[in-house]
Design an enzyme around this catalytic site. Structure first.
Site, PDB file in Angstrom:
ATOM      1  N   TYR A 373      -0.642   4.270   6.549  1.00 39.08           N
ATOM      2  CA  TYR A 373      -1.397   3.033   6.747  1.00 39.08           C
ATOM      3  C   TYR A 373      -2.773   3.294   7.359  1.00 39.08           C
ATOM      4  CZ  TYR A 373       2.864   0.732   5.375  1.00 39.08           C
ATOM      5  OH  TYR A 373       3.962   0.321   4.648  1.00 39.08           O
ATOM      6  N   GLU A 470       0.845  -0.429  -2.720  1.00 36.90           N
ATOM      7  CA  GLU A 470       1.587   0.768  -2.273  1.00 36.90           C
ATOM      8  C   GLU A 470       2.886   0.847  -3.079  1.00 36.90           C
ATOM      9  OE1 GLU A 470       3.180   0.845   1.650  1.00 36.90           O
ATOM     10  OE2 GLU A 470       3.024  -1.310   1.958  1.00 36.90           O
ATOM     11  N   GLU A 479       8.332   5.130  -9.399  1.00 31.85           N
ATOM     12  CA  GLU A 479       8.752   3.778  -9.007  1.00 31.85           C
ATOM     13  C   GLU A 479       7.933   2.725  -9.747  1.00 31.85           C
ATOM     14  OE1 GLU A 479       9.048   3.320  -4.775  1.00 31.85           O
ATOM     15  OE2 GLU A 479      10.307   5.086  -4.545  1.00 31.85           O
TER      16      GLU A 479
END
Length: 763
Positions: A373, A470, A479
Site C-alpha cells: 500500500y 489490486e 486471478e
C-alpha cells in the site's frame, strides 16, 4: 529449533559399563544423563554390539580357509533365518526408558548392497530383525548404514522399501555422505574424449562397470524406488571435505534432511586451537539450518582439538545456526519469512475472485502488508503530480474491498495538493457494508462515491483519469486481472492512466521432494495438475544463468509473458467490452540450462508489476529486495508435475506454458522436455572424436539445432536501472561456432491440465 545429539560408540558405552557409580542406571541411561548435563537433547547409540556381528558373520559368511562343519552351520543359519531373534548380550538397549531419548544406529556392517546375492539376502533379514527390535522399544526413528556399492544401490533401496512396508510408523533415515570428491574427479566430461582412451577389451562380460554415480544420485535412486515415502529421510554425513562451490550442495536443500552427522574430524582448529569449520562448511550449515535438522556430533570426546573441550563443538554449531540468514529473517518482525511462519511449503489454492466473495479475515490478512500500500500510494501520488491537465482529477478504485486503496488514494491526493474525486467500485456485497461504514465515518460524499456492482458491467457516472486496482495474483494474471481490467478500462478517458500499468510473469524449474509429496497426498489426480500458492522453502532452483553447452539457454528465472493496461488497439463492442477473451491467451517456450544433476518436481511462478513510472511490486527472487522489500501479500505460484523428471548434469530443459481461455474460464497447461547436448556425429556414431568439442565445427558441417525463439538472452527490469541488476548473457555464438553440437531428447513430461480438466479460474 534443531535438537543436538551426542553420538556414543560401542567403546564409549563399554567404558561407561565399567564405572563404579552407575547404581541402577544402565550404561545407556548414564550416557543419556551425561549428554543432557553437557547441553545435548538426546544420544545416538548403536543398537547392537560386536557379539551380534560375530554371530551373524559365523552364520552367514563361510571362511574357506577354516575347517568348519558347514552342514551344522547352515542348519543354525536356516534356523535363524526362519525365526530371527537376538540374545540379550547382543544388543545395547533393552528397556523402554533407554529408548525414550535415543536414536538407534542400525549396524553399519550390514551390506545391503553387497555384490554377493546371499550376503545381501542375509543382511536384509538382519536389517528387518534390528528394525523390529527398535520398533518394539518404541523408537521413533532409526539411522540406516550408508550405501557403499554404487552398482547395487537398487538392491539397497529395494531392501529399505521392504522395511518401510513391514515396519509401520517408524522413520528410517539413510546416512549418506554429502559429497564424494572422487566421483566428481572420475566423472566423464561432456567434451569428447580421444578414441585411444576407449579400452573396450578390458571390460569383461557379465560384470557391470564401476558406477560414477554421485552420492546425491544414490539418494535419488533410493527415494525413487521407495516412492518418495514420507517416512524415509536423510542423515546427511558431513565427514567428507566440502567443495568450494556451493551449487553442487544446493541439491540437498530440497531433500528431507532430518539429521546432520558432524564428526569432530570435520572441524579444523582456528588460530587459538578451538574447533571451527571451513568457509564452505559454514555456508552450507547456515543454509541447511532452515530445514531445522537434528545435529549429531560424533567423536567430540576424543580431544582432537586443543582448546574448548567437548562443549565447543555444539557451541560453534549453535553460533552458525543463530547467524543463518533464513532463521534471522524468520525471527525479524516485518519480514516475509516471519509473516509466513507455519506456511512454508504449505499448498494453498489460488483465489477465485470473480466466482467467490472473500471473507473479511482474508481482506484483513492482505491489509497487513504496509509495503504494497505504500507503493500504491507513491504511484498514485506520482501520477497525480505528473497529470498534465489542470482542474479536478477523477480516480476510480476498481475492486475496493474494505477500502485500503481508497484510503491510500486520499492520502496521495492530499500530498499532491490536487483537486480530485474518487469512485470506489466493489461487487462483494459483504465488503460493500464495510465500505459504507468507512464512507460514513471517514471519507464523506465530498471526496468519495461508492458504486456497487461488477466492474465488467457496471456503468460509472463519468469517465475517469486514473484507474486503480489490486487484482494481481502470484503469477500476475492468475486471478484474472486482465479480464477484470478489460471491463474496467471502459471507465478511462482516452489519455487515462491505469495503476498498475503492466505486469510480467516469470518461471523457474525447481526440485522439492516436500512439495511433490504434498501435491499427491490427497490421492486426487487433479491435485497434481493444479497450480498452488506456496511460500517456497525446502526447494532448489535447478537452472543457472549460463547459456549451456548449446549457448541457447536463458537466465535462471525467465520471462513468460506480460500484460499492459489500458490495452491499445483493442477491438471492442459498443459498450466498450472486448468481443472475446482470446486476446488474453498467452504462450511461452523457454530453455533452461541445468548445471548439476537434479529431479524436476515443478516450476516456481513469480510476477513483477509496474504500478506507475519507477514504482512497482515484485516477488521475483533477484529483484524483490530492490523493488518491494518485505512485501507480504503474495507467495509464489507452484506448477507441479505428476511424475518427477530426472535431469542429468549439463542437460537443457525446454518448458512450454500456455494461458488459455474459453467463454467460461481461464486455465494453464504446461509441459517439459529434457535434452542432452552432444557432438553431432555422436548421434550417428558411438565414438566421439577429439575434433568434435562442443563449440568446434563438425567435419560433416551438420547444422546446430536452432535455438528456441522465445528464450530470452537479455533480461532487465523496467523498474531498475542499477547496472549490477541487469542480467546480460553472452551473445549467441556465430553459427559456424555452434556447428558440431546437437540436442538429443532424453525425457519428457505429460501435458498437464489439458482443457482445464483439473484446475481453472472461472469467469
Amino acid at each position: 529449533m534443531p535438537a543436538f545429539c551426542s553420538h556414543y560408540t560401542l567403546e564409549e558405552i563399554a567404558e561407561l559399563s565399567r564405572r563404579d557409580d552407575l547404581g541402577d542406571d544402565t550404561p545407556v541411561l548414564r550416557a543419556t544423563s551425561d549428554a543432557r548435563n553437557g547441553g545435548y537433547d538426546t544420544v545416538c547409540v548403536p543398537l547392537t554390539n560386536e557379539k551380534w556381528k560375530a554371530r551373524w558373520t559365523e552364520l552367514c559368511i563361510l571362511n574357506p580357509e577354516e575347517s568348519q562343519d558347514k552342514l551344522a552351520i547352515e542348519q543354525r543359519a536356516e534356523a535363524w533365518r526362519s525365526k530371527p531373534a537376538f540374545f540379550r548380550d547382543e544388543v545395547t538397549i533393552s528397556r523402554l526408558e533407554e529408548a525414550e531419548c535415543l536414536i538407534p544406529l542400525i549396524s553399519d556392517w550390514l551390506e545391503l548392497d553387497a555384490s554377493d546375492d546371499w550376503v545381501r539376502h542375509d543382511a536384509e533379514i538382519a536389517l528387518h530383525q534390528e528394525l523390529a527390535f527398535a520398533s518394539y522399544l518404541n523408537a521413533q526413528c532409526a539411522i540406516l548404514p550408508p550405501p557403499s556399492n554404487r552398482t547395487q544401490v537398487g538392491s539397497y533401496a529395494r531392501a529399505i522399501n521392504a522395511c518401510l512396508a513391514s515396519i509401520p510408523f517408524m522413520e528410517l533415515s539413510v546416512r549418506v555422505p554429502i559429497y564424494d570428491p572422487t566421483s566428481v574427479l572420475q566423472s566423464p566430461s561432456r567434451s569428447p574424449s580421444p578414441v585411444e582412451s576407449r579400452s573396450s577389451d578390458t571390460v569383461t562380460g557379465g560384470t557391470p562397470p564401476e558406477s560414477n554415480m554421485t552420492t546425491w544420485e544414490m539418494w535419488d535412486t533410493i527415494r525413487t524406488i521407495c516412492d518418495y515415502n514420507p517416512r524415509l529421510t536423510l542423515a546427511l554425513d558431513l565427514t567428507p571435505p566440502l567443495p568450494l562451490s556451493s551449487s553442487v550442495l544446493d541439491q540437498w536443500l530440497a531433500e528431507p534432511v532430518r539429521h546432520l552427522w558432524l564428526p569432530a574430524s570435520a572441524f579444523i582448529a582456528n588460530a587459538k586451537g578451538y574447533p571451527v569449520m571451513t568457509k564452505a562448511a559454514q555456508s552450507f550449515i547456515r543454509d541447511i539450518m532452515k530445514l531445522q535438522p537434528n545435529v549429531i556430533l560424533s567423536g567430540t570426546r576424543a580431544k582432537k582439538h586443543s582448546r574448548g573441550g567437548e562443549a565447543a563443538y555444539a557451541q560453534y554449531i549453535r553460533h552458525l545456526e543463530k547467524t543463518s540468514p533464513a532463521l534471522k529473517a524468520a525471527q525479524t518482525a516485518g519480514t516475509v519469512e516471519n509473516f509466513a511462519q507455519g506456511y512454508q511449503d504449505y499448498l494453498q489454492a489460488p483465489l477465485q475472485p470473480l466466482m467467490d466473495n472473500l471473507q473479511s479475515i482474508t481482506y484483513q490478512t492482505f491489509e497487513q502488508d504496509p509495503v504494497k500500500y505504500r507503493n500504491y500510494e507513491e504511484a498514485i501520488f506520482l501520477a497525480l503530480s505528473e497529470w498534465p491537465n489542470p482542474g479536478k482529477v477523477t480516480l476510480c478504485v476498481a475492486g475496493a474491498g474494505r477500502g485500503p486503496l481508497v484510503a491510500r488514494a486520499l492520502k496521495a491526493i492530499e500530498r499532491s495538493k490536487r483537486e480530485a474525486f474518487v469512485y470506489a467500485v466493489e461487487k462483494n456485497p459483504n465488503a460493500y457494508v464495510t465500505l459504507q461504514e468507512r464512507h460514513r465515518a471517514e471519507w464523506g460524499d465530498e471526496q468519495v462515491k461508492l458504486l456497487y456492482g461488477d466492474m465488467r458491467t457496471l456503468e460509472v457516472p463519468e469517465k475517469v483519469d486514473i484507474l486503480i486496482s489490486e487484482l494481481l495474483g502470484s503469477f500476475g494474471d492468475n486471478e484474472l486481472s486482465p479480464e477484470c481490467l478489460d471491463g474496467a478500462s471502459r471507465f478511462l478517458k482516452p489519455e487515462g492512466i491505469s495503476i498498475p500499468s503492466s505486469y510480467t510473469a516469470y518461471i523457474a524449474p525447481l526440485s522439492s521432494s516436500k512439495l511433490y509429496n504434498e501435491t499427491r497426498a490427497t490421492k486426487d489426480p487433479k491435485s497434481m495438475e493444479t497450480p498452488y500458492v506456496v511460500m517456497l522453502h525446502a526447494i532448489n532452483i535447478l537452472s543457472d544463468n549460463g547459456g549451456g553447452i548449446s549457448g541457447t539457454c536463458g537466465p535462471q528465472i525467465q520471462e513468460c509473458w506480460d500484460f499492459e493496461h489500458p490495452r491499445k488497439d483493442a477491438a471492442l463492442t459498443e459498450q466498450g467490452l472486448p468481443l472475446t477473451n482470446s486476446h488474453n491467451t498467452r504462450s511461452a517456450k523457454l530453455t533452461f540450462h541445468i548445471p548439476n544433476a537434479g529431479v524436476l518436481h515443478g516450476f516456481a511462478g513469480y510476477f513483477e508489476a509496474v504500478l506507475y513510472g519507477h514504482v512497482g511490486l515484485s516477488i521475483h527472487p533477484d529483484r524483490m529486495a530492490q523493488i518491494s522489500k518485505d512485501m507480504l501479500s503474495w507467495f509464489p505460484l507452484f506448477f507441479p508435475l505428476k511424475d518427477p523428471l530426472y535431469l542429468p548434469a549439463d542437460s537443457e530443459l525446454t518448458v512450454s506454458l500456455w494461458r488459455l481461455t474459453d467463454a467460461r474460464k481461464v486455465w494453464y497447461e504446461w509441459y517439459a522436455e529434457a535434452f542432452l547436448p552432444v557432438p553431432s556425429s555422436s548421434v550417428h556414431s558411438p565414438v566421439w572424436r577429439d575434433t568434435l568439442s562442443p563449440m568446434s565445427p563438425s567435419p560433416d558441417n551438420s547444422a546446430f539445432l536452432s535455438p528456441v525463439v522465445s528464450t530470452p538472452t537479455f533480461v532487465t527490469s523496467p523498474l531498475l536501472d542499477v547496472p549490477q541488476l541487469t542480467l546480460e548473457l553472452p551473445t549467441r555464438q556465430p553459427e559456424r561456432q555452434r556447428e558440431g553440437v546437437s540436442l538429443v531428447k532424453i525425457s519428457q513430461t505429460a501435458l498437464h491440465n489439458p482443457g482445464g480438466q483439473s484446475s481453472w479460474i472461472g469467469l
